[in-house]
Design an enzyme around this catalytic site. Structure first.
Site, PDB file in Angstrom:
ATOM      1  N   HIS A  10      10.319   0.530 -12.385  1.00  0.00           N
ATOM      2  CA  HIS A  10      11.021  -0.761 -12.345  1.00  0.00           C
ATOM      3  C   HIS A  10      11.926  -0.867 -13.573  1.00  0.00           C
ATOM      4  CE1 HIS A  10      11.783  -5.058 -12.702  1.00  0.00           C
ATOM      5  NE2 HIS A  10      11.658  -5.066 -11.388  1.00  0.00           N
ATOM      6  N   GLU A  70      17.866  -1.593  -7.097  1.00  0.00           N
ATOM      7  CA  GLU A  70      17.909  -2.865  -7.811  1.00  0.00           C
ATOM      8  C   GLU A  70      18.903  -2.762  -8.965  1.00  0.00           C
ATOM      9  OE1 GLU A  70      14.123  -5.312  -7.513  1.00  0.00           O
ATOM     10  OE2 GLU A  70      13.650  -3.718  -8.905  1.00  0.00           O
TER      11      GLU A  70
HETATM   12  P1  PGA Z   1      14.409 -11.085  -9.201  1.00  0.00           P
HETATM   13  O1  PGA Z   1      13.561  -9.768  -9.589  1.00  0.00           O
HETATM   14  O2  PGA Z   1      14.255 -11.296  -7.723  1.00  0.00           O
HETATM   15  O3  PGA Z   1      13.783 -12.199 -10.009  1.00  0.00           O
HETATM   16  O4  PGA Z   1      15.829 -10.817  -9.579  1.00  0.00           O
HETATM   17  C1  PGA Z   1      13.600  -8.627  -8.767  1.00  0.00           C
HETATM   18  C2  PGA Z   1      12.778  -7.526  -9.389  1.00  0.00           C
HETATM   19  O5  PGA Z   1      12.702  -7.425 -10.616  1.00  0.00           O
HETATM   20  O6  PGA Z   1      12.160  -6.701  -8.680  1.00  0.00           O
END
Ligand code: PGA
Length: 243
Positions: free
Chosen positions: A95, A165
């Site tokens: 992550h 992401e």
């Molecule tokens: P967020 O986080 O939806 O608060 O942007 C997503 C994540 O960190 O997986």
């Protein structure tokens, strides 16, 4: 494939708050099940109460982070063995908060994905570029590097989920546009095919909310979401899954 809705709770909720959340979520799930697979990623201290709340519900849960080895002198880390023994089925790997706040190395993601698969659990490998990387035209290069590293020892055919992401969209309210998501997902999907992981679901994460989830889920190659902030309330997380 059925979409996957993954909830990353990060460092939020007490056991009491988690229990209340799950009571409400499971009761709504019994009345009207989400069309897709739901996986929760609570902080490690909530694994036990999560398991108690979700057993027999059809809802799954996993770890936000695990270490590359099952046991040893690794103060403060989480073991895949413990995760499995407690009923967890998934773990996030790489992550962006692990990579950028806690120095997670690409090499660790290689070992973590392999270890999880070896134990019969599902790694959810997270990749994504920072704003300076995007602005300097390095988005594909960064995603390719992180994907290749994460999958270097992965077994084709074993369970695997990938999440794209963009770091600049996480927790910022700045969601990537539909065309940015489409472009990145097409690139990652091609690479997954080339590497022998064509079947792996590819999620989007970064400020997913009920009002943008519908449009994002229509994007080709978006197979679900990894949701942070909006997964902390039953109403907003279910609204995303129903969008
Ligand atoms: P967020 O986080 O939806 O608060 O942007 C997503 C994540 O960190 O997986």
């Amino acid at each position: 494939m059925l979409p996957i809705f993954a909830a990353n709770w990060k460092l939020h909720k007490t056991p009491q708050e988690a229990k209340l959340f799950f009571e409400q979520f499971v009761s709504e799930q019994n009345k009207s099940p989400v069309k897709g697979q739901v996986v929760f990623f609570p902080p490690a201290a909530l694994w036990d109460c999560t398991h108690q709340a979700l057993k027999n519900s059809g809802l799954q849960w996993g770890a936000q982070n695990i270490w590359t080895q099952l046991q040893g002198a690794f103060t403060g880390e989480n073991s895949v063995g413990t995760l499995k023994a407690m009923g967890g089925t998934h773990a996030l790997v790489g992550h962006s908060e692990r990579r950028h706040l806690f120095g997670e190395k690409d090499e660790w993601t290689t070992e973590k994905v392999a270890l999880l698969q070896g134990q019969g659990l599902t790694p959810l490998l997270c990749i994504g570029e920072t704003l300076p990387e995007r602005e300097s035209g390095r988005t594909n290069e960064v995603n390719e590097r992180q994907l290749r590293a994460g999958l270097a020892k992965a077994v084709a055919g074993a369970p695997l989920i990938v999440a794209y992401e963009p770091v600049w969209a996480i927790g910022t309210g700045k969601v990537a546009t539909v065309s940015q998501v489409a472009e990145a997902h097409a690139f990652v999907r091609n690479l997954l095919r080339e590497l022998g992981f064509a079947q792996a679901p590819l999620l989007y994460g970064g400020s997913v909310k009920p009002d943008n989830a519908g449009d994002l889920l229509k994007v080709q190659d978006v197979n679900g979401f990894l949701v942070g902030g909006a997964s902390l309330e039953v109403g907003s997380f279910r609204a995303i899954a129903e969008a």
